[in-house]
Design an enzyme around this catalytic site. Structure first.
Site, mmCIF file in Angstrom:
data_model
loop_
_atom_site.group_PDB
_atom_site.id
_atom_site.type_symbol
_atom_site.label_atom_id
_atom_site.label_comp_id
_atom_site.label_asym_id
_atom_site.label_seq_id
_atom_site.Cartn_x
_atom_site.Cartn_y
_atom_site.Cartn_z
ATOM 1 N N TYR A 148 0.840 -1.207 0.000
ATOM 2 C CA TYR A 148 0.000 0.000 0.000
ATOM 3 C C TYR A 148 0.875 1.257 0.000
ATOM 4 O O TYR A 148 0.730 2.123 -0.848
ATOM 5 C CB TYR A 148 -0.882 -0.052 1.240
ATOM 6 C CG TYR A 148 -1.869 1.080 1.404
ATOM 7 C CD1 TYR A 148 -3.011 1.147 0.615
ATOM 8 C CD2 TYR A 148 -1.678 2.052 2.386
ATOM 9 C CE1 TYR A 148 -3.945 2.171 0.792
ATOM 10 C CE2 TYR A 148 -2.605 3.070 2.569
ATOM 11 C CZ TYR A 148 -3.741 3.128 1.777
ATOM 12 O OH TYR A 148 -4.663 4.132 1.964
ATOM 13 N N ASN A 177 -6.075 9.307 8.759
ATOM 14 C CA ASN A 177 -7.192 8.455 9.211
ATOM 15 C C ASN A 177 -8.536 9.189 9.221
ATOM 16 O O ASN A 177 -8.694 10.166 9.957
ATOM 17 C CB ASN A 177 -6.931 7.937 10.618
ATOM 18 C CG ASN A 177 -5.741 7.011 10.674
ATOM 19 O OD1 ASN A 177 -4.606 7.441 10.429
ATOM 20 N ND2 ASN A 177 -5.975 5.742 10.966
HETATM 21 P P1 NAD Z 1 -12.873 1.852 0.736
HETATM 22 O O1 NAD Z 1 -12.236 0.525 0.748
HETATM 23 O O2 NAD Z 1 -14.181 2.029 1.407
HETATM 24 O O3 NAD Z 1 -13.057 2.371 -0.749
HETATM 25 C C1 NAD Z 1 -12.258 1.964 -1.824
HETATM 26 C C2 NAD Z 1 -13.178 1.665 -2.994
HETATM 27 O O4 NAD Z 1 -12.367 1.273 -4.112
HETATM 28 C C3 NAD Z 1 -14.131 0.493 -2.693
HETATM 29 O O5 NAD Z 1 -15.430 0.824 -3.114
HETATM 30 C C4 NAD Z 1 -13.551 -0.640 -3.519
HETATM 31 O O6 NAD Z 1 -14.511 -1.594 -3.898
HETATM 32 C C5 NAD Z 1 -12.954 0.114 -4.691
HETATM 33 N N1 NAD Z 1 -11.909 -0.642 -5.386
HETATM 34 C C6 NAD Z 1 -10.882 -1.330 -4.852
HETATM 35 N N2 NAD Z 1 -10.154 -1.883 -5.813
HETATM 36 C C7 NAD Z 1 -10.715 -1.518 -7.000
HETATM 37 C C8 NAD Z 1 -10.417 -1.782 -8.361
HETATM 38 N N3 NAD Z 1 -9.382 -2.540 -8.715
HETATM 39 N N4 NAD Z 1 -11.228 -1.237 -9.323
HETATM 40 C C9 NAD Z 1 -12.295 -0.491 -8.992
HETATM 41 N N5 NAD Z 1 -12.631 -0.210 -7.717
HETATM 42 C C10 NAD Z 1 -11.846 -0.716 -6.733
HETATM 43 O O7 NAD Z 1 -11.800 2.871 1.319
HETATM 44 P P2 NAD Z 1 -11.882 4.437 1.592
HETATM 45 O O8 NAD Z 1 -11.583 4.649 3.006
HETATM 46 O O9 NAD Z 1 -13.113 5.013 1.002
HETATM 47 O O10 NAD Z 1 -10.625 4.957 0.767
HETATM 48 C C11 NAD Z 1 -10.739 5.605 -0.497
HETATM 49 C C12 NAD Z 1 -9.365 6.088 -0.943
HETATM 50 O O11 NAD Z 1 -8.834 6.991 0.020
HETATM 51 C C13 NAD Z 1 -8.347 4.975 -1.115
HETATM 52 O O12 NAD Z 1 -7.570 5.240 -2.259
HETATM 53 C C14 NAD Z 1 -7.499 5.071 0.138
HETATM 54 O O13 NAD Z 1 -6.183 4.647 -0.099
HETATM 55 C C15 NAD Z 1 -7.547 6.566 0.419
HETATM 56 N N6 NAD Z 1 -7.316 6.833 1.855
HETATM 57 C C16 NAD Z 1 -8.304 6.617 2.781
HETATM 58 C C17 NAD Z 1 -8.039 6.867 4.119
HETATM 59 C C18 NAD Z 1 -9.086 6.689 5.180
HETATM 60 O O14 NAD Z 1 -8.776 6.877 6.365
HETATM 61 N N7 NAD Z 1 -10.314 6.360 4.883
HETATM 62 C C19 NAD Z 1 -6.768 7.290 4.532
HETATM 63 C C20 NAD Z 1 -5.785 7.454 3.568
HETATM 64 C C21 NAD Z 1 -6.067 7.251 2.236
HETATM 65 N N1 UDP Z 2 -5.836 -1.072 16.150
HETATM 66 C C1 UDP Z 2 -6.126 -1.626 17.403
HETATM 67 N N2 UDP Z 2 -7.174 -2.479 17.489
HETATM 68 C C2 UDP Z 2 -7.948 -2.808 16.430
HETATM 69 C C3 UDP Z 2 -7.662 -2.237 15.166
HETATM 70 C C4 UDP Z 2 -6.585 -1.383 15.066
HETATM 71 O O1 UDP Z 2 -5.455 -1.349 18.383
HETATM 72 O O2 UDP Z 2 -8.894 -3.603 16.614
HETATM 73 C C5 UDP Z 2 -4.713 -0.128 16.046
HETATM 74 C C6 UDP Z 2 -3.706 -0.454 14.967
HETATM 75 O O3 UDP Z 2 -2.703 -1.327 15.433
HETATM 76 C C7 UDP Z 2 -3.171 0.927 14.653
HETATM 77 C C8 UDP Z 2 -4.348 1.862 14.895
HETATM 78 O O4 UDP Z 2 -5.248 1.124 15.703
HETATM 79 O O5 UDP Z 2 -2.141 1.265 15.560
HETATM 80 C C9 UDP Z 2 -5.055 2.292 13.634
HETATM 81 O O6 UDP Z 2 -5.322 1.153 12.872
HETATM 82 P P1 UDP Z 2 -6.152 1.194 11.527
HETATM 83 O O7 UDP Z 2 -6.174 -0.212 10.988
HETATM 84 O O8 UDP Z 2 -7.450 1.857 11.738
HETATM 85 O O9 UDP Z 2 -5.347 2.134 10.517
HETATM 86 P P2 UDP Z 2 -3.807 2.527 10.278
HETATM 87 O O10 UDP Z 2 -3.740 3.931 10.724
HETATM 88 O O11 UDP Z 2 -2.906 1.638 11.086
HETATM 89 O O12 UDP Z 2 -3.620 2.345 8.825
#
Ligand code: NAD
Ligand code: UDP
Length: 333
Positions: A148, A177
């Site tokens: 990732y 996050n």
């Molecule tokens: P999510 O898993 O809910 O959404 C991702 C979506 O992408 C899903 O609907 C999934 O089905 C789709 N997907 C995955 N692989 C695919 C493919 N090959 N083709 C088409 N669709 C595909 O996650 P999210 O939290 O909504 O994250 C969305 C984006 O934001 C991601 O790129 C993630 O890396 C980024 N992001 C999210 C967070 C967060 O905290 N939520 C933090 C950092 C980055």
């Molecule tokens: N974590 C935890 N218990 C859980 C799930 C996650 O203590 O049941 C911790 C994990 O080890 C990390 C933080 O919570 O330190 C955030 O985890 P998450 O998977 O939400 O996202 P990350 O920021 O690590 O990508």
């Protein structure tokens, strides 16, 4: 002034963040095309939009090229939680890298503006705190999170090379996050895990001693940041951090969730997953200065709305958790 209506593609548009973004852009009247293969989401998230004249849903895997004419692309397709992205790590890197190439191809052919959902994971386990955009990170390239982290880093490289070499108009945000309604209940992320556990009075699983920190942003704040960045000036392409700088230990989060749900759950300690970052907090000075953006929703308020959502869903309509969980993963060597 009336906003120009645009054709907007959202990859991963049915996911947690993508579905909220779809809501906002459909509401603004834009012609929204949601592309998703439903790997980590379900139609439930966007079903209320299906049938609207300015919303189109396409089931497609973004690792394969896509031929569409659009004005803007938000590239969100990628599994985001450690449990989901480590389930098939090779596919995770493919989605990040080949997905980026495919959307950038659209940018080049259609002169579309392309937005990349990058991540705080590009900073790895940071030794500078809080993290500014200038920090180059501390990522283990062969660890369990690398599929990732490195995938997203290469995606950023591709975005900037397409910009430099082909003049593609890009926007890159590094998301910290984020939580809220429509998180997948079995994604294994800390907020969804703790809320589900608390609502069932089950043990709350703290990985490690719970002293690691995260800074949690409510989804509505983040989506506002996305839209401001996409519509901001062309001389501000990022990368820019988007997240809430209020930092909490994971143990504090567990205690707040227990308090807000009135749960009888107890804390239990489990092994810390490999390469789990010990601290994470965004420096958001750049977003404040250039986008006039900062989060407005406090953790307790956002958690309240998220708890209400988890109470309202039928868990039987979601795919079951996979056997692989982050805390069981281990590095080689
Ligand atoms: P999510 O898993 O809910 O959404 C991702 C979506 O992408 C899903 O609907 C999934 O089905 C789709 N997907 C995955 N692989 C695919 C493919 N090959 N083709 C088409 N669709 C595909 O996650 P999210 O939290 O909504 O994250 C969305 C984006 O934001 C991601 O790129 C993630 O890396 C980024 N992001 C999210 C967070 C967060 O905290 N939520 C933090 C950092 C980055
Ligand atoms: N974590 C935890 N218990 C859980 C799930 C996650 O203590 O049941 C911790 C994990 O080890 C990390 C933080 O919570 O330190 C955030 O985890 P998450 O998977 O939400 O996202 P990350 O920021 O690590 O990508």
């Amino acid at each position: 002034m009336k906003q120009r209506l645009k054709r907007i593609l959202i990859t991963g548009g049915a996911g947690f963040l993508g579905s909220h973004l779809s809501d906002r852009l459909v509401e603004q009247g834009h012609d929204v095309i949601c592309v998703d293969n439903f790997f980590t989401s379900q139609k439930h998230n966007i079903i209320h939009l299906v049938g609207k004249p300015n919303f189109e849903l396409i089931r497609h895997d973004i690792t394969h090229p896509l031929w569409l004419e659009v004005d803007e692309v938000y590239n969100l397709a990628c599994p985001a939680s450690p449990v989901h992205y480590q389930y098939n790590p090779i596919k995770t890197t493919k989605v990040s890298v080949i997905g980026a190439l495919n959307v950038l191809g659209i940018g080049k052919r259609c002169k579309a503006k392309i937005f990349q959902a990058s991540t705080s994971e590009v900073y790895g386990d940071p030794d500078i705190h809080p993290q500014p955009e200038s920090y180059r990170g501390n990522v283990n390239p062969i660890g369990v999170r690398a599929c990732y982290d490195e995938g997203k880093r290469v995606a950023e490289t591709l975005f900037f090379d397409y910009h430099r070499s082909n003049g593609v108009n890009i926007r890159v945000v590094r998301i910290f996050n984020t939580y809220g309604p429509r998180m997948h209940p079995y994604d294994g992320r800390v907020v969804s895990n703790f809320i589900l556990q608390a609502l069932r009075d089950e043990d709350i699983t703290l990985y490690g001693d719970g002293s690691q920190t995260r800074s949690f942003c409510y989804v509505d704040d983040l989506v506002e940041g996305f839209i401001r960045m996409m519509n901001g000036p062309d001389d501000f392409i990022g990368p820019v951090n988007l997240g809430n700088p209020d930092e909490f230990t994971i143990k504090e989060l567990a205690q707040i969730v227990i308090e807000l749900t009135g749960s009888k759950s107890k804390l239990v300690y489990m092994p810390l997953p490999d390469d789990d970052p010990t601290q994470r907090q965004p420096n958001i000075e750049l977003a404040k200065e250039r986008l006039g953006w900062e989060p407005t929703i406090k953790l307790r308020d956002g958690l309240g709305k998220t708890i209400d959502y988890f109470k309202s869903i039928d868990l039987n309509s979601f795919r079951q958790p996979t056997d692989h969980t982050a805390h069981k993963s281990s590095n080689l060597g």
